[in-house]
Design an enzyme around this catalytic site. Structure first.
Site, PDB file in Angstrom:
ATOM      1  N   GLU A   1      -4.959  -3.065  -3.856  1.00 11.55           N
ATOM      2  CA  GLU A   1      -6.044  -2.276  -4.086  1.00 11.55           C
ATOM      3  C   GLU A   1      -5.554  -0.842  -4.561  1.00 11.55           C
ATOM      4  O   GLU A   1      -6.256   0.063  -4.999  1.00 11.55           O
ATOM      5  CB  GLU A   1      -6.917  -1.933  -2.677  1.00 11.55           C
ATOM      6  CG  GLU A   1      -6.065  -1.500  -1.447  1.00 11.55           C
ATOM      7  CD  GLU A   1      -6.672  -1.669  -0.336  1.00 11.55           C
ATOM      8  OE1 GLU A   1      -6.637  -0.559   0.642  1.00 11.55           O
ATOM      9  OE2 GLU A   1      -7.394  -2.234  -0.046  1.00 11.55           O
TER      10      GLU A   1
ATOM     11  N   GLY B   1       0.752  -1.118   0.055  1.00 13.92           N
ATOM     12  CA  GLY B   1       0.012  -0.060   0.006  1.00 13.92           C
ATOM     13  C   GLY B   1       1.011   1.415  -0.033  1.00 13.92           C
ATOM     14  O   GLY B   1       1.866   1.771  -0.701  1.00 13.92           O
ATOM     15  N   ILE B   2       0.332   2.330   0.706  1.00 21.54           N
ATOM     16  CA  ILE B   2       0.846   3.573   0.823  1.00 21.54           C
ATOM     17  C   ILE B   2       1.789   4.062   2.233  1.00 21.54           C
ATOM     18  O   ILE B   2       1.248   3.328   3.298  1.00 21.54           O
ATOM     19  CB  ILE B   2      -0.025   4.656   0.590  1.00 21.54           C
ATOM     20  CG1 ILE B   2       0.512   5.847   0.213  1.00 21.54           C
ATOM     21  CG2 ILE B   2      -0.952   4.840   1.643  1.00 21.54           C
ATOM     22  CD1 ILE B   2      -0.315   7.023  -0.354  1.00 21.54           C
ATOM     23  N   GLY B   3       2.719   4.697   2.170  1.00 18.01           N
ATOM     24  CA  GLY B   3       3.333   5.098   3.542  1.00 18.01           C
ATOM     25  C   GLY B   3       4.738   4.616   3.423  1.00 18.01           C
ATOM     26  O   GLY B   3       5.194   3.906   2.595  1.00 18.01           O
ATOM     27  N   ALA B   4       5.544   5.020   4.722  1.00 10.59           N
ATOM     28  CA  ALA B   4       6.938   4.605   4.434  1.00 10.59           C
ATOM     29  C   ALA B   4       7.399   3.372   4.753  1.00 10.59           C
ATOM     30  O   ALA B   4       8.202   2.996   4.060  1.00 10.59           O
ATOM     31  CB  ALA B   4       7.371   5.437   5.857  1.00 10.59           C
ATOM     32  N   ILE B   5       6.319   2.428   5.432  1.00 11.25           N
ATOM     33  CA  ILE B   5       6.816   1.040   5.519  1.00 11.25           C
ATOM     34  C   ILE B   5       6.632   0.384   4.129  1.00 11.25           C
ATOM     35  O   ILE B   5       7.497  -0.282   3.913  1.00 11.25           O
ATOM     36  CB  ILE B   5       5.774   0.424   6.672  1.00 11.25           C
ATOM     37  CG1 ILE B   5       6.041   0.947   8.294  1.00 11.25           C
ATOM     38  CG2 ILE B   5       5.797  -1.157   6.530  1.00 11.25           C
ATOM     39  CD1 ILE B   5       5.006   0.407   8.839  1.00 11.25           C
TER      40      ILE B   5
ATOM     41  N   GLY C   1      -9.329  -2.045   2.961  1.00  9.04           N
ATOM     42  CA  GLY C   1      -9.056  -3.554   2.388  1.00  9.04           C
ATOM     43  C   GLY C   1      -8.440  -4.308   3.262  1.00  9.04           C
ATOM     44  O   GLY C   1      -8.060  -5.347   2.820  1.00  9.04           O
TER      45      GLY C   1
END
Length: 423
Positions: A230, A207-211, A328
């Site tokens: 997704e 998905g989205i973000g630093a991780i 999701g």
């Protein structure tokens, strides 16, 4: 279909009507601004959408009474409105959002859409966000579209025909850009732990973000990874260009990157433009557990706000304060768990608030909502390691999760585990 000005396009939207707004980076800002300009003459217009990028002018305190947002996922621009009682939050699995419209649980009068101008055959691409748009367009009595020359033309199940459009406005407004979060040492260590759990040839949800960015960096030594997700960001482009993501071993949609929406920089939008490798699909396909489990080595990577010692995962709230949404996570956690060699991962930093708060908690914060139950959770990762919870008792889970908590909080967690009978 008629091409009109933005003001003319929204002129017939009346008080009490229900409006669905195209989500994420595809937020139709020209139409939205024109509608908000009519606020003084409108009352109780329902605004239904997932997370949207941009300022969200309909969410401003001054708009209370004129617009009432019904949030299917709470983005940054909607948090204050939801938590101050000026907007409503609807907990819903992302895979179920189209069903809300198809069954009439959320009736729609108008759909505001941001798409490419029609091609020679009369088809417009929904660009960077398909999500639940097809269901919303079918359900709405009126469909109003920004014919946006700056929208990337994406392929797959991304097209609507001019015959399904009532009014259109000619625009040239690029999709909202979303820069990647800063990646620090904590995220890099988490990414390394996660990458070690991903086999070559796996299909991943990222998905989205630093991780996710840190995980993508740590996956650069892998081979033949596939993407079924997704949403995705620029991090996926990096892995494609590095030859890591090929989709060559995917059990379905081989060679394709399948997603419902995407957010990133101009580089990402140029990458997906008219790119046959990208297949846009609605969330009732991308997030269908039957589809997700069909990938033999499906690996779902999701984050969380808090995990208690029994494995309950909080992902949409901080205590009673709503932060995001169900989204999701459960779709992919369950789908990956059902795959033959699948793995469902929850990855989060071990602390918050500058290290003063442990995100591995003995008991959940008062009012916190469980998104992923302790029966569904399998693998939890922090910068301190990996806790395998599948098949573990509550006592064994408490021990494993304490082991990946920050060392400064472990003694307290052990003491609280004893008090709770989990030692």
């Amino acid at each position: 279909m008629r091409i009109v000005s933005a003001a003319e396009a929204v002129a017939d939207i009346g008080s009490g009507q229900q409006v669905y707004l195209h989500c994420a980076a595809a937020t139709p800002s020209v139409l939205l601004d024109a509608l908000v300009a009519r606020a003084p003459e409108l009352r109780d217009v329902g605004m239904i959408h997932l997370h949207t990028e941009g300022p969200g002018p309909h969410l401003a305190p001054a708009m209370a009474g004129h617009f009432r947002h019904r949030a299917l996922f709470v983005g940054p621009n909607a948090r204050a409105a939801v938590n101050e009682g000026r907007a409503d939050y609807v907990p819903v699995f992302l895979s179920d959002v189209p069903v809300l419209f198809e069954r009439g649980a959320l009736p729609l009068d108008v759909a505001l859409v941001n798409a490419t101008p029609p091609d020679a055959h009369g088809y417009c691409s929904l660009g960077v966000s398909v999500e639940a748009m097809h269901a919303a367009i079918r359900a709405a009595r009126s469909v109003i579209v920004q014919f946006n020359r700056a929208m990337p033309r994406t392929l797959g199940d991304s097209f609507i025909h001019v015959d399904d459009i009532d009014l259109a406005v000619a625009t040239d407004v690029p999709p909202y850009e979303h820069a990647a979060g800063a990646v620090g040492n904590v995220e890099r260590r988490i990414g390394q732990h996660v990458a070690e759990l991903v086999p070559d040839g796996a299909t991943i949800q990222l998905g989205i973000g630093a991780i996710p960015v840190a995980t993508a960096e740590a996956l650069r030594g892998h081979r033949d990874l596939g993407i079924h997700t997704e949403m995705f960001t620029d991090a996926v482009v990096d892995l494609v260009e590095a030859g890591v993501i090929t989709g060559a071993r995917k059990e379905r949609n081989r060679g394709k990157i399948v997603t419902a929406f995407l957010m990133g920089t101009r580089r990402l939008y140029e990458f997906v433009d008219d790119n046959p490798m990208i297949e846009m699909r609605s969330v009732d396909f991308t997030n269908d557990t039957h589809v997700i489990r069909s990938f033999k080595a499906m690996t779902a990577i999701n984050s969380a706000i808090e995990v208690d010692l029994t494995g309950q995962v909080v992902a949409d709230s901080i205590g009673t304060r709503i932060y995001s949404g169900v989204g999701g996570q459960m779709d992919f956690i369950r789908g990956a768990a059902l795959a033959p060699n699948g793995r469902a991962i929850i990855a989060l930093p071990s602390t918050a608030a500058g290290g003063t708060v442990s995100r591995i908690s003995s008991v959940l914060a008062s009012g916190a909502g469980v998104v992923t139950t302790r029966a569904h959770v399998q693998t939890v990762v922090t910068e301190w390691g990996v806790a395998e919870l599948f098949g573990r008792s509550l006592r064994e889970r408490a021990s494993a999760l304490t082991g990946i908590a920050h060392p400064d909080h472990r003694d307290r967690l052990r003491s609280e585990a004893r008090r709770l009978g989990l030692d």
